[in-house]
Design a protein around this motif. Structure first.
Motif, short mmCIF file in Angstrom:
data_model
loop_
_atom_site.label_atom_id
_atom_site.label_comp_id
_atom_site.label_asym_id
_atom_site.label_seq_id
_atom_site.Cartn_x
_atom_site.Cartn_y
_atom_site.Cartn_z
N GLY A 46 0.82 -1.20 0.00
CA GLY A 46 0.00 0.00 0.00
C GLY A 46 0.86 1.26 0.00
O GLY A 46 0.53 2.24 -0.69
N ASP A 47 1.95 1.23 0.78
CA ASP A 47 2.86 2.38 0.79
C ASP A 47 3.50 2.58 -0.58
O ASP A 47 3.66 3.71 -1.06
CB ASP A 47 3.94 2.17 1.85
CG ASP A 47 3.39 2.28 3.26
OD1 ASP A 47 2.37 2.96 3.45
OD2 ASP A 47 3.98 1.67 4.17
N LYS A 48 3.88 1.46 -1.21
CA LYS A 48 4.48 1.54 -2.54
C LYS A 48 3.47 2.09 -3.55
O LYS A 48 3.83 2.88 -4.43
CB LYS A 48 4.95 0.16 -2.99
CG LYS A 48 6.12 -0.38 -2.20
CD LYS A 48 7.39 0.42 -2.46
CE LYS A 48 8.58 -0.20 -1.76
NZ LYS A 48 9.82 0.60 -1.98
N LEU A 49 2.23 1.65 -3.41
CA LEU A 49 1.19 2.14 -4.31
C LEU A 49 0.98 3.63 -4.14
O LEU A 49 0.86 4.38 -5.13
CB LEU A 49 -0.11 1.38 -4.01
CG LEU A 49 -1.20 1.38 -5.10
CD1 LEU A 49 -0.69 0.73 -6.37
CD2 LEU A 49 -2.43 0.64 -4.59
N THR A 50 0.95 4.08 -2.89
CA THR A 50 0.80 5.51 -2.62
C THR A 50 2.00 6.30 -3.16
O THR A 50 1.83 7.38 -3.76
CB THR A 50 0.68 5.75 -1.11
OG1 THR A 50 -0.44 5.03 -0.61
CG2 THR A 50 0.49 7.23 -0.81
N GLU A 51 3.19 5.73 -2.97
CA GLU A 51 4.39 6.40 -3.47
C GLU A 51 4.38 6.49 -4.99
O GLU A 51 4.71 7.54 -5.58
CB GLU A 51 5.62 5.62 -2.99
CG GLU A 51 6.94 6.27 -3.39
CD GLU A 51 8.12 5.46 -2.89
OE1 GLU A 51 9.24 5.69 -3.40
OE2 GLU A 51 7.93 4.60 -2.00
N ALA A 94 -6.08 4.41 -3.47
CA ALA A 94 -6.10 2.96 -3.30
C ALA A 94 -5.05 2.51 -2.29
O ALA A 94 -5.30 1.65 -1.44
CB ALA A 94 -5.87 2.28 -4.65
N GLY A 95 -3.86 3.09 -2.40
CA GLY A 95 -2.81 2.76 -1.44
C GLY A 95 -3.19 3.16 -0.03
O GLY A 95 -2.94 2.41 0.92
N GLY A 96 -3.83 4.33 0.11
CA GLY A 96 -4.27 4.77 1.43
C GLY A 96 -5.31 3.85 2.03
O GLY A 96 -5.26 3.55 3.23
N ARG A 97 -6.25 3.39 1.19
CA ARG A 97 -7.27 2.46 1.69
C ARG A 97 -6.64 1.14 2.13
O ARG A 97 -7.04 0.56 3.15
CB ARG A 97 -8.32 2.21 0.60
CG ARG A 97 -9.27 3.37 0.36
CD ARG A 97 -10.45 2.96 -0.47
NE ARG A 97 -10.04 2.53 -1.81
CZ ARG A 97 -9.93 3.33 -2.85
NH1 ARG A 97 -10.21 4.62 -2.73
NH2 ARG A 97 -9.57 2.87 -4.03
N GLN A 98 -5.66 0.68 1.37
CA GLN A 98 -5.00 -0.57 1.72
C GLN A 98 -4.24 -0.43 3.05
O GLN A 98 -4.29 -1.31 3.91
CB GLN A 98 -4.05 -1.01 0.60
CG GLN A 98 -3.41 -2.36 0.84
CD GLN A 98 -2.63 -2.83 -0.36
OE1 GLN A 98 -2.78 -2.32 -1.46
NE2 GLN A 98 -1.77 -3.82 -0.16
N VAL A 99 -3.55 0.68 3.20
CA VAL A 99 -2.80 0.93 4.43
C VAL A 99 -3.76 1.02 5.62
O VAL A 99 -3.49 0.46 6.69
CB VAL A 99 -1.96 2.21 4.31
CG1 VAL A 99 -1.40 2.63 5.66
CG2 VAL A 99 -0.82 2.00 3.31
N ASP A 100 -4.88 1.73 5.44
CA ASP A 100 -5.86 1.85 6.53
C ASP A 100 -6.41 0.48 6.92
O ASP A 100 -6.58 0.20 8.13
CB ASP A 100 -7.01 2.76 6.09
CG ASP A 100 -6.59 4.23 6.01
OD1 ASP A 100 -5.55 4.57 6.61
OD2 ASP A 100 -7.30 5.01 5.36
N ALA A 101 -6.69 -0.36 5.93
CA ALA A 101 -7.22 -1.69 6.22
C ALA A 101 -6.21 -2.52 7.01
O ALA A 101 -6.56 -3.22 7.97
CB ALA A 101 -7.59 -2.40 4.93
#
Length: 203
Positions: A46-51, A94-101
């Motif tokens: 998720g962090d990589k996706l956000t980055e 999407a990355g933020g949602r994954q990290v939150d989950a």
């Protein structure tokens, strides 16, 4: 406040139970902390996706800004880069949602790992210890007021198992007949049940 029994064997058992309870709590907190940290490692995608989304948005936004400076066609060219900026925003979301989950999962799993042993202790060890402390402390307080053998004897008859009262000596029958020493014997049984030394009556 009377925290532990006078009898060595029972006192050791209580100490071991208390130490075990503390160890269980410490292990539960430690295990929950390790579990939380390990689950949080799953947030890396998720962090990589956000980055990646941030980089993509930055590139297309920079390109749109550069294109906008071109005379006559700049505005039209800048709009062409808008989908790239939107795609970057979508990746960030999407990355933020994954990290939150992942963070929520880590929190709840750690909470369960802590609460399960605590609930078990609250349902078993704590009532047992509180009951002993309350009863033993009350008995010690009563003994300071003088002769309470009759009261202790009546509590023994009310609390002790019937097979113990009707043992070989049939101490309950002796008490009913008013035999000498029956009250003392019953009072001593009650003190032993409470975890106190019978010698306390003679202080």
């Amino acid at each position: 406040m009377k925290l532990y029994a006078d009898q060595a064997g029972r006192r050791v058992g209580q100490l071991l139970a208390d130490v075990s309870a503390v160890v269980v709590v410490v292990l539960a907190v430690y295990g929950a902390s390790r579990l939380y940290d390990n689950v949080l490692k799953l947030r890396m995608p998720g962090d990589k996706l956000t980055e990646s989304g941030s980089v993509l948005r930055s590139v297309f936004a920079g390109a749109a800004e550069w294109a906008g400076r071109i005379p006559l066609v700049g505005e039209s060219l800048a709009k062409a880069f808008t989908p790239g900026v939107d795609a970057g925003n979508q990746l960030i979301a999407a990355g933020g949602r994954q990290v939150d989950a992942i963070e929520q999962t880590a929190f709840w799993l750690a909470l369960v790992v802590v609460l399960l042993p605590l609930v078990l202790l609250l349902a078993t060890w704590l009532p047992w210890r509180v009951r002993f402390v309350r009863e033993a402390s009350a008995a010690v307080t009563l003994l300071r007021f003088g002769d309470v053998r009759e009261l202790l004897a009546m509590r023994a008859i009310a609390n002790l198992p019937l097979k113990r009262l009707a043992g070989p000596a049939d101490i309950a029958a002796a008490w009913r007949r008013g035999e000498p020493g029956a009250v003392d014997a019953l009072a001593e049984l009650e003190l032993v049940r409470l975890g106190l030394r019978p010698a306390r009556m003679r202080r």
